[in-house]
Enzyme design. Structure first.
Site, PDB file in Angstrom:
ATOM      1  N   HIS A  11       4.317  -6.140  -7.665  1.00  0.00           N
ATOM      2  CA  HIS A  11       4.451  -7.419  -6.984  1.00  0.00           C
ATOM      3  C   HIS A  11       5.937  -7.722  -6.767  1.00  0.00           C
ATOM      4  O   HIS A  11       6.798  -7.149  -7.451  1.00  0.00           O
ATOM      5  CB  HIS A  11       3.796  -8.528  -7.809  1.00  0.00           C
ATOM      6  CG  HIS A  11       2.304  -8.522  -7.696  1.00  0.00           C
ATOM      7  ND1 HIS A  11       1.460  -8.889  -8.722  1.00  0.00           N
ATOM      8  CD2 HIS A  11       1.498  -8.171  -6.665  1.00  0.00           C
ATOM      9  CE1 HIS A  11       0.206  -8.787  -8.318  1.00  0.00           C
ATOM     10  NE2 HIS A  11       0.202  -8.352  -7.081  1.00  0.00           N
ATOM     11  N   THR A  37       2.326   1.515  -2.576  1.00  0.00           N
ATOM     12  CA  THR A  37       2.162   0.545  -1.501  1.00  0.00           C
ATOM     13  C   THR A  37       3.499   0.454  -0.756  1.00  0.00           C
ATOM     14  O   THR A  37       4.551   0.826  -1.287  1.00  0.00           O
ATOM     15  CB  THR A  37       1.746  -0.825  -2.070  1.00  0.00           C
ATOM     16  OG1 THR A  37       2.587  -1.156  -3.172  1.00  0.00           O
ATOM     17  CG2 THR A  37       0.289  -0.818  -2.514  1.00  0.00           C
ATOM     18  N   THR A  40       6.872  -1.437  -2.158  1.00  0.00           N
ATOM     19  CA  THR A  40       7.217  -0.822  -3.452  1.00  0.00           C
ATOM     20  C   THR A  40       7.762   0.583  -3.228  1.00  0.00           C
ATOM     21  O   THR A  40       8.807   0.960  -3.779  1.00  0.00           O
ATOM     22  CB  THR A  40       5.971  -0.762  -4.366  1.00  0.00           C
ATOM     23  OG1 THR A  40       5.462  -2.085  -4.562  1.00  0.00           O
ATOM     24  CG2 THR A  40       6.308  -0.139  -5.712  1.00  0.00           C
ATOM     25  N   GLY A  59       0.793  -4.114   0.265  1.00  0.00           N
ATOM     26  CA  GLY A  59      -0.365  -4.640  -0.477  1.00  0.00           C
ATOM     27  C   GLY A  59      -1.175  -5.679   0.281  1.00  0.00           C
ATOM     28  O   GLY A  59      -2.389  -5.510   0.473  1.00  0.00           O
ATOM     29  N   ASP A  64      -3.284  -2.093  -1.385  1.00  0.00           N
ATOM     30  CA  ASP A  64      -4.006  -2.039  -2.668  1.00  0.00           C
ATOM     31  C   ASP A  64      -5.388  -1.413  -2.462  1.00  0.00           C
ATOM     32  O   ASP A  64      -5.872  -0.623  -3.281  1.00  0.00           O
ATOM     33  CB  ASP A  64      -4.181  -3.445  -3.254  1.00  0.00           C
ATOM     34  CG  ASP A  64      -2.876  -4.054  -3.736  1.00  0.00           C
ATOM     35  OD1 ASP A  64      -1.849  -3.364  -3.701  1.00  0.00           O
ATOM     36  OD2 ASP A  64      -2.880  -5.233  -4.128  1.00  0.00           O
ATOM     37  N   ASP A  84       2.864  -9.448 -11.377  1.00  0.00           N
ATOM     38  CA  ASP A  84       3.529 -10.732 -11.616  1.00  0.00           C
ATOM     39  C   ASP A  84       2.439 -11.754 -11.926  1.00  0.00           C
ATOM     40  O   ASP A  84       1.710 -12.173 -11.028  1.00  0.00           O
ATOM     41  CB  ASP A  84       4.311 -11.140 -10.363  1.00  0.00           C
ATOM     42  CG  ASP A  84       4.778 -12.582 -10.434  1.00  0.00           C
ATOM     43  OD1 ASP A  84       4.764 -13.168 -11.542  1.00  0.00           O
ATOM     44  OD2 ASP A  84       5.174 -13.124  -9.388  1.00  0.00           O
ATOM     45  N   HIS A  91      -3.598 -11.964  -1.555  1.00  0.00           N
ATOM     46  CA  HIS A  91      -4.545 -10.856  -1.591  1.00  0.00           C
ATOM     47  C   HIS A  91      -5.025 -10.594  -3.022  1.00  0.00           C
ATOM     48  O   HIS A  91      -5.270  -9.452  -3.416  1.00  0.00           O
ATOM     49  CB  HIS A  91      -3.907  -9.595  -1.002  1.00  0.00           C
ATOM     50  CG  HIS A  91      -2.638  -9.170  -1.701  1.00  0.00           C
ATOM     51  ND1 HIS A  91      -1.563  -9.997  -1.864  1.00  0.00           N
ATOM     52  CD2 HIS A  91      -2.296  -8.001  -2.303  1.00  0.00           C
ATOM     53  CE1 HIS A  91      -0.600  -9.358  -2.525  1.00  0.00           C
ATOM     54  NE2 HIS A  91      -1.034  -8.142  -2.804  1.00  0.00           N
ATOM     55  N   ASP A  94      -7.878  -8.299  -3.578  1.00  0.00           N
ATOM     56  CA  ASP A  94      -7.578  -6.861  -3.452  1.00  0.00           C
ATOM     57  C   ASP A  94      -6.967  -6.334  -4.748  1.00  0.00           C
ATOM     58  O   ASP A  94      -7.241  -5.202  -5.177  1.00  0.00           O
ATOM     59  CB  ASP A  94      -6.587  -6.606  -2.318  1.00  0.00           C
ATOM     60  CG  ASP A  94      -7.151  -6.958  -0.950  1.00  0.00           C
ATOM     61  OD1 ASP A  94      -8.176  -7.652  -0.890  1.00  0.00           O
ATOM     62  OD2 ASP A  94      -6.561  -6.537   0.053  1.00  0.00           O
ATOM     63  N   ARG A 100     -10.112  -3.082 -10.890  1.00  0.00           N
ATOM     64  CA  ARG A 100     -11.499  -2.794 -11.238  1.00  0.00           C
ATOM     65  C   ARG A 100     -11.835  -1.313 -11.027  1.00  0.00           C
ATOM     66  O   ARG A 100     -12.462  -0.671 -11.866  1.00  0.00           O
ATOM     67  CB  ARG A 100     -12.445  -3.676 -10.397  1.00  0.00           C
ATOM     68  CG  ARG A 100     -13.889  -3.472 -10.739  1.00  0.00           C
ATOM     69  CD  ARG A 100     -14.836  -4.368  -9.956  1.00  0.00           C
ATOM     70  NE  ARG A 100     -16.164  -3.846 -10.161  1.00  0.00           N
ATOM     71  CZ  ARG A 100     -16.677  -2.829  -9.496  1.00  0.00           C
ATOM     72  NH1 ARG A 100     -15.979  -2.271  -8.528  1.00  0.00           N
ATOM     73  NH2 ARG A 100     -17.879  -2.377  -9.769  1.00  0.00           N
TER      74      ARG A 100
HETATM   75  O1  LIG Z   1       1.179  -6.511  -2.911  1.00  0.00           O
HETATM   76  C1  LIG Z   1       1.299  -5.565  -3.656  1.00  0.00           C
HETATM   77  C2  LIG Z   1       0.425  -5.428  -4.820  1.00  0.00           C
HETATM   78  O2  LIG Z   1      -0.642  -6.310  -4.834  1.00  0.00           O
HETATM   79  C3  LIG Z   1       2.320  -4.545  -3.426  1.00  0.00           C
HETATM   80  O3  LIG Z   1       2.530  -4.313  -2.070  1.00  0.00           O
HETATM   81  P1  LIG Z   1       3.984  -3.970  -1.539  1.00  0.00           P
HETATM   82  O4  LIG Z   1       4.484  -2.830  -2.359  1.00  0.00           O
HETATM   83  O5  LIG Z   1       3.841  -3.605  -0.113  1.00  0.00           O
HETATM   84  O6  LIG Z   1       4.796  -5.223  -1.743  1.00  0.00           O
END
Ligand SMILES: O=C(CO)COP(=O)(O)O
Length: 125
Positions: A11, A37, A40, A59, A64, A84, A91, A94, A100
């Site tokens: 996050h 993702t 990240t 994400g 995700d 976080d 989301h 997600d 899960r």
């Molecule tokens: O939102 C995320 C995890 O829920 C991470 O996505 P990003 O790495 O694109 O920010």
């Protein structure tokens, strides 16, 4: 022997932590095939340019879910997801779905840096 796959997700408030973690354990992480993702993965590659990371969607735009689907298909062996817990996420469903599926398929999953540090060390020969 088949390379193990590791998925990295963080996050926003935990992205610095993830980049620091990967830099600190770069030699332990290098042998894995890496997925992340979108944002990240970008941050990790910025910090560690010699690592090759396959970036999925961000994400909130389905990243995700993509990683969750890969877990269901047996394509992800380990998940490091730095969560976080103090911010709302649009989301969130997600996020829960990803966790899960990691539980359903019983893959090692670290949800914070302290656990990830111990888990990555456990892969050492
Ligand atoms: O939102 C995320 C995890 O829920 C991470 O996505 P990003 O790495 O694109 O920010």
């Amino acid at each position: 022997m088949k390379k193990l796959t590791l998925a990295l997700v963080a996050h926003d408030a935990k992205k610095d932590d993830m980049a620091d973690f990967v830099a600190m354990f770069e030699n332990d992480i290098r042998p894995f095939t890496l997925f992340a993702t979108g944002t990240t993965g970008g941050r990790v590659m910025e910090r560690c340019p010699s690592l090759s990371v396959t970036r999925l969607k961000s994400g909130p735009l389905g990243g995700d879910q993509q990683i969750g689907a890969m877990i269901a298909e047996g394509k992800i062996d380990t998940l490091f997801f730095f969560v976080d817990p103090l911010s709302p996420h649009p989301h969130d469903v997600d996020v829960k779905a990803l966790m899960r599926l990691a539980l359903v398929y019983n893959i090692p999953m670290a949800l914070n840096r302290a656990t990830a540090e111990r888990l990555i060390e456990s892969f050492r020969d």
